[in-house]
Design an enzyme around this catalytic site. Structure first.
Site, PDB file in Angstrom:
ATOM      1  N   ASP A  19       0.857  -1.188   0.000  1.00 25.54           N
ATOM      2  CA  ASP A  19       0.000   0.000   0.000  1.00 25.54           C
ATOM      3  C   ASP A  19       0.893   1.238   0.000  1.00 25.54           C
ATOM      4  O   ASP A  19       2.033   1.174  -0.433  1.00 25.54           O
ATOM      5  CB  ASP A  19      -0.946  -0.026   1.203  1.00 25.54           C
TER       6      ASP A  19
ATOM      7  N   HIS B   2       2.011   1.843  -3.224  1.00 19.88           N
ATOM      8  CA  HIS B   2       1.061   2.756  -3.839  1.00 19.88           C
ATOM      9  C   HIS B   2       1.543   4.205  -3.803  1.00 19.88           C
ATOM     10  O   HIS B   2       0.742   5.135  -3.933  1.00 19.88           O
ATOM     11  CB  HIS B   2      -0.308   2.648  -3.151  1.00 19.88           C
TER      12      HIS B   2
END
Length: 552
Positions: free
Chosen positions: A349, A372
């Protein structure tokens, strides 16, 4: 004849006599003897009044001798330090045949000399009547001293907790020595007695597997209310996310989707990965300094910084598989003056997420990937009012990440994100290098993600000196709300994002704002502003009259 053996013999006798002297008269007699001895070895001179003004002069032999004394003095009688000071004082004289009192008097230092001599005498008396340790006692409180085993099997929770309590209430120095220490969720609470608390992590703190967790908590290791907390490596924290945390939440999501497809109504909240525990939580730890440690495989986000002002996080390593859900590297919220510098973060993430209540945040010199990217937000989730301001992200390399730099807000929330700069960024095979979106809706049906008021306002955002490659056509994506004045002051300056290969054609999107373009920007950016006619047809959106819209 060399003076060194004579001085050494005299010193040994003097030290022995001082130790054995239990009254002031004998002590003074021994000190006077050393005065006479040192006076006798000084070289004669006929130029007493023409000496240099300073009492101490350089002497290589004395410097070497004193250095040897410093090496060998450890563990010896503490009064030796004071006595060696006397030896240095005499030998470092101008090597003239004058007594201690003569030197002091001739330069006006008699009062200082008497004060020094009296003070040192009293110190020696005090040291003689006190038991002195022969070895230096470590101030560190080691978990093994409280029975921790560190074999990777034994539950060392109690020993670690007791060691912390002892360190927090005394020296403030806590050590996790070499080994694998399995611990249940623990809370390390302050305030502590020492003004600075130092936690030295050499070994590994390891969470138990999911099926052996005893406490149902949102954080595995929680540090709270500890000012000036310093945690140093090179040890690591292992959250054991792969022991069932990631698989169980992904499975529950899959079941939910399947049941919805079959038109089955679900009235209960199914478990998601966001309910998994954070590995390391820091709450209300002003002056936090986290450096040189490693965090791996957290069940959810690895590090949470909440309510911590003036925190520094440097040269850390955070690792989790690319597919691991919600394993953010560092989440920052309700904090000011946080500086994240250096290190490597590669997770499933966000490498770093800067959330509501964050001010004066700096992130630099970091390698991010996989993951991310680095995000401001999301802000405004569940209708919350959240503010982020004065954020600088610079000198970052993104490699094989889903996103690069991103600002994301949720419709229906309020607050603002302002004065944000992303600069000197390198992109390597990034899917979405630049994103600014006021339509971030990952937790609801995409058809419900509408441009409804209120809106988290975005202003004063600069993307500057960003270069590299994109693996998809979406190199630059700026998607603002059509509500006037909620997305303004966007600058794109010196940007060059090329396709990763010839099969990819990069492009840009810029909606509902007017970006300022400076220097060469590739792919080219052409922004569209909200249509006046569309705003007229959507009066419920901003609840304004036609006249109000026209005059704004």
């Amino acid at each position: 004849m060399s003076l060194k053996p004579a001085i050494n013999r005299s010193w040994k006798n003097f030290e022995k006599n001082v130790r054995n002297s239990m009254n002031v008269k004998k002590l003074w007699k021994n000190i006077k003897f050393m005065d006479l001895f040192l006076k006798s070895i000084m070289l004669p001179t006929d130029h007493l009044h023409n000496r240099p003004k300073r009492i101490f002069v350089e002497n290589p032999w004395v410097n070497n001798y004193v250095e040897n004394l410093r090496v060998n003095i450890r563990g010896k009688f503490v009064a030796s330090i004071v006595t060696h000071t006397f030896i240095m004082f005499y030998i470092h004289g101008s090597l003239n045949a004058f007594s201690f009192n003569e030197a002091m008097a001739s330069k006006g230092y008699l009062a200082i000399g008497k004060t020094l001599l009296t003070t040192c005498t009293l110190m020696i008396i005090g040291f003689m009547t006190t038991t002195q340790p022969q070895n230096v006692v470590s101030l560190e409180i080691d978990v093994k001293s409280f029975g921790a085993v560190g074999d990777g099997i034994t539950d060392d929770s109690l020993a670690v907790a007791q060691a912390w309590d002892a360190a927090c209430s005394s020296t403030g120095q806590f050590k996790l020595s070499a080994g694998n220490f399995v611990v249940q969720p623990l809370s390390f609470s302050g305030p502590c007695k020492a003004p600075t608390v130092v936690v030295t992590v050499v070994g590994t703190l390891e969470a138990p597997p999911k099926n052996k967790w005893i406490n149902n908590t949102d954080t595995w290791l929680n540090f709270q209310h500890i000012d000036n907390l310093v945690i140093t490596g090179p040890g690591r924290f292992d959250g054991e996310g792969q022991s069932g945390w990631w698989d169980s939440c992904k499975q529950s999501i899959a079941i939910t989707i399947k049941e919805n497809v079959n038109d089955m109504i679900i009235n209960k909240q199914t478990k998601t990965c966001e309910n998994n525990p954070t590995a390391l939580g820091f709450h209300n730890c002003n002056g936090l300094n986290l450096t040189g440690v490693t965090s791996i495989n957290s069940p959810k986000n690895h590090i949470s910084i909440n309510g911590c002002n003036g925190a520094i996080i440097s040269n850390i390593s955070i690792t989790a598989p690319k597919e691991s859900p919600n394993t953010d590297g560092i989440d920052i919220s309700d904090s000011s003056g946080v500086h994240v510098t250096g290190g490597n973060i590669g997770t499933g993430d966000d490498c770093i997420a800067i959330n509501g209540g964050s001010f004066n945040i700096t992130v630099d010199g970091l390698f991010c990937g996989p993951g991310h990217g680095i995000s401001v937000g999301s802000l405004g989730r569940n209708g919350a009012t959240e503010i982020v301001s004065n954020v600088t992200v610079a000198g970052i390399t993104f490699s094989d990440t889903q996103n690069g730099v991103r600002i994301k807000t949720v419709p229906g929330g309020s607050g603002s994100a302002s004065l944000i700069t992303f600069s000197n960024i390198q992109m390597r095979c990034v899917q979405h290098p630049i994103i600014l979106s006021q339509f971030y809706c990952p937790h609801i049906d995409p058809t419900e993600c509408k441009d409804n008021p209120p809106v988290v306002e975005i202003s004063g955002v600069t993307f500057m000196d960003i270069n590299g490659t994109s693996s998809t056509p979406d190199a630059i994506d700026i998607n603002c709300s059509k509500n006037p004045k909620t997305c303004a002051g966007i600058t794109l300056e010196r940007i060059n994002i090329q396709p990763i290969n010839s099969s990819v054609k990069v492009a840009s999107t810029c909606k509902n704002t007017q970006a300022r373009i400076m220097g060469p920007v590739f792919p080219p950016v052409l922004c569209t502003q909200p249509s006046f006619i569309m705003m007229l047809l959507d009066l419920d959106y901003n609840k304004k009259t036609v006249h109000e819209i026209a005059t704004n």
